[in-house]
Design an enzyme around this catalytic site. Structure first.
Site, PDB file in Angstrom:
ATOM      1  N   ASP A  43      27.068  35.963  13.332  1.00 50.96           N
ATOM      2  CA  ASP A  43      26.549  36.429  14.619  1.00 50.96           C
ATOM      3  C   ASP A  43      25.636  35.379  15.250  1.00 50.96           C
ATOM      4  O   ASP A  43      25.219  35.519  16.400  1.00 50.96           O
ATOM      5  CB  ASP A  43      25.868  37.798  14.490  1.00 50.96           C
ATOM      6  CG  ASP A  43      24.771  37.823  13.436  1.00 50.96           C
ATOM      7  OD1 ASP A  43      24.445  36.758  12.881  1.00 50.96           O
ATOM      8  OD2 ASP A  43      24.239  38.925  13.181  1.00 50.96           O
ATOM      9  N   SER A  44      25.367  34.288  14.514  1.00 50.64           N
ATOM     10  CA  SER A  44      24.665  33.134  15.098  1.00 50.64           C
ATOM     11  C   SER A  44      25.441  32.586  16.292  1.00 50.64           C
ATOM     12  O   SER A  44      24.882  31.845  17.101  1.00 50.64           O
ATOM     13  CB  SER A  44      24.448  32.045  14.045  1.00 50.64           C
ATOM     14  OG  SER A  44      25.668  31.715  13.400  1.00 50.64           O
ATOM     15  N   ASP A  82      30.571  38.490  10.567  1.00 47.70           N
ATOM     16  CA  ASP A  82      29.350  39.296  10.533  1.00 47.70           C
ATOM     17  C   ASP A  82      29.588  40.663  11.157  1.00 47.70           C
ATOM     18  O   ASP A  82      30.149  40.765  12.257  1.00 47.70           O
ATOM     19  CB  ASP A  82      28.240  38.597  11.326  1.00 47.70           C
ATOM     20  CG  ASP A  82      27.230  37.924  10.420  1.00 47.70           C
ATOM     21  OD1 ASP A  82      26.987  38.430   9.303  1.00 47.70           O
ATOM     22  OD2 ASP A  82      26.691  36.889  10.824  1.00 47.70           O
ATOM     23  N   LYS A 111      30.357  40.536   6.535  1.00 45.69           N
ATOM     24  CA  LYS A 111      29.018  40.333   5.951  1.00 45.69           C
ATOM     25  C   LYS A 111      28.073  41.331   6.600  1.00 45.69           C
ATOM     26  O   LYS A 111      28.106  41.526   7.811  1.00 45.69           O
ATOM     27  CB  LYS A 111      28.534  38.902   6.187  1.00 45.69           C
ATOM     28  CG  LYS A 111      27.091  38.664   5.704  1.00 45.69           C
ATOM     29  CD  LYS A 111      26.748  37.201   5.585  1.00 45.69           C
ATOM     30  CE  LYS A 111      26.488  36.493   6.881  1.00 45.69           C
ATOM     31  NZ  LYS A 111      25.374  37.054   7.696  1.00 45.69           N
ATOM     32  N   GLU A 113      24.009  42.620   6.800  1.00 40.07           N
ATOM     33  CA  GLU A 113      22.607  42.301   6.516  1.00 40.07           C
ATOM     34  C   GLU A 113      21.897  43.526   5.933  1.00 40.07           C
ATOM     35  O   GLU A 113      22.023  44.629   6.463  1.00 40.07           O
ATOM     36  CB  GLU A 113      21.901  41.846   7.795  1.00 40.07           C
ATOM     37  CG  GLU A 113      22.430  40.525   8.324  1.00 40.07           C
ATOM     38  CD  GLU A 113      21.594  39.939   9.454  1.00 40.07           C
ATOM     39  OE1 GLU A 113      20.537  40.505   9.796  1.00 40.07           O
ATOM     40  OE2 GLU A 113      22.012  38.895   9.988  1.00 40.07           O
ATOM     41  N   GLU A 180      18.950  34.123   2.334  1.00 36.20           N
ATOM     42  CA  GLU A 180      18.477  33.240   3.410  1.00 36.20           C
ATOM     43  C   GLU A 180      16.963  33.137   3.398  1.00 36.20           C
ATOM     44  O   GLU A 180      16.254  34.153   3.427  1.00 36.20           O
ATOM     45  CB  GLU A 180      18.969  33.775   4.772  1.00 36.20           C
ATOM     46  CG  GLU A 180      18.497  32.920   5.939  1.00 36.20           C
ATOM     47  CD  GLU A 180      19.246  33.176   7.239  1.00 36.20           C
ATOM     48  OE1 GLU A 180      20.235  33.936   7.238  1.00 36.20           O
ATOM     49  OE2 GLU A 180      18.834  32.589   8.261  1.00 36.20           O
TER      50      GLU A 180
HETATM   51  O1  KIV Z   1      25.173  34.167  11.460  1.00 40.62           O
HETATM   52  C1  KIV Z   1      25.168  33.236  10.636  1.00 40.62           C
HETATM   53  O2  KIV Z   1      25.580  32.102  10.924  1.00 40.62           O
HETATM   54  C2  KIV Z   1      24.654  33.528   9.301  1.00 40.62           C
HETATM   55  C3  KIV Z   1      24.411  32.392   8.374  1.00 40.62           C
HETATM   56  C4  KIV Z   1      23.344  31.493   8.867  1.00 40.62           C
HETATM   57  C5  KIV Z   1      24.184  32.844   6.973  1.00 40.62           C
HETATM   58  O3  KIV Z   1      24.437  34.659   8.976  1.00 40.62           O
END
Ligand code: KIV
Length: 263
Positions: A43-44, A82, A111, A113, A180
């Site tokens: 989600d970055s 994510d 993924k 959180e 992280e």
């Molecule tokens: O969103 C992302 O890129 C991440 C990584 C930095 C682990 O969750």
């Protein structure tokens, strides 16, 4: 890597796992041409590609086209997507729909959180055949609760809680765990405790693998250079240098040259 069984094998054989966060087909093709093991459509992307101030702006609708594009570029490389902000908090049906959309777009796994408060979602997805990667420590979707991007679990109580949550994720069936921005000693202890692989980012050198955002490891963003994000390329300097050459050549009328004309 192609399946979660490859993650388990890498952990058993103590083979370090390299993952990058990437968001489009062009970059995915580059990653697939390297020995990197998997791509995270993190989600970055909301921050890196869309210019938002945090990852809370990523939605399923924003992520799905990126997952599809990465799948088109990545061949059969393993892709993790994510599950975005609040998708785990609206009940089983919306969470399942969100995970389903990401898997149908081409992800092999999602993924998630944190764990407290949405164990039911994690168990339900795994029970439904969707592999889940955990993510503990600095979980950026909770940036407002943390009061900023800070190292997590420095205090013994918080470290013990993170250890317990890591064990809980393994019990729930997570196939891997991102750690992280936590102290290296804690990440090492979690890694020794678990049988699933840990993937560190700013978590020291004793996790089972490492993940970095591709734009960071290519050095493309000079305004974001945390200590843990080694620049494997001076990307910003190289790209702005090439753009300067291009613009200068156009203005000097030295581009295109005769050989670059179409007669
Ligand atoms: O969103 C992302 O890129 C991440 C990584 C930095 C682990 O969750």
């Amino acid at each position: 890597m192609k399946t979660i069984l490859d993650f388990a094998r890498a952990r058993r054989e103590q083979q370090p796992i390299a993952i990058v966060a990437a968001y489009d087909a062009l970059m995915a093709r580059l990653v697939a041409a390297s020995p990197v093991d998997a791509i995270l459509v993190g989600d970055s992307v909301a921050m890196v590609s869309h210019g938002f101030p945090s990852t809370v702006h990523a939605s399923v609708e924003l992520l799905v086209p990126h997952v599809a594009a990465v799948r088109r570029g990545a061949g059969d490389l393993f892709i993790i997507a994510d599950l975005p902000f609040l998708a785990t908090r609206q009940g089983l049906a919306p969470a399942t729909a969100a995970a389903g959309a990401l898997i149908q777009a081409g992800a092999n796994a999602v993924k998630i959180e944190g764990v407290a408060g949405h164990e039911d979602v994690i168990a339900h997805l795994i029970g439904s055949g969707i592999p889940v990667m955990g993510h503990l420590g600095l979980t950026p979707q909770s940036v407002h609760q943390f009061g900023g991007y800070r190292i997590q679990a420095r205090e013994p109580e918080a470290a013990a809680q993170l250890q317990a949550e890591a064990v809980r994720l393994e019990q729930l069936g997570a196939f891997a765990l991102v750690l992280e921005c936590v102290p290296g000693a804690l990440a090492a202890a979690v890694t020794r405790t678990l049988t699933i692989p840990t993937i560190g980012i700013g978590a020291g050198g004793e996790t089972s693998g490492q993940v970095l955002v591709l734009a960071d490891l290519l050095g493309l963003n000079p305004s974001f250079q945390p200590r843990f994000a080694r620049r494997f390329l001076a990307g910003h300097e190289l790209v702005t240098g090439a753009l300067t050459d291009f613009a200068t050549s156009v203005k000097a009328r030295t581009f295109p040259a005769a050989a670059e004309f179409i007669a």
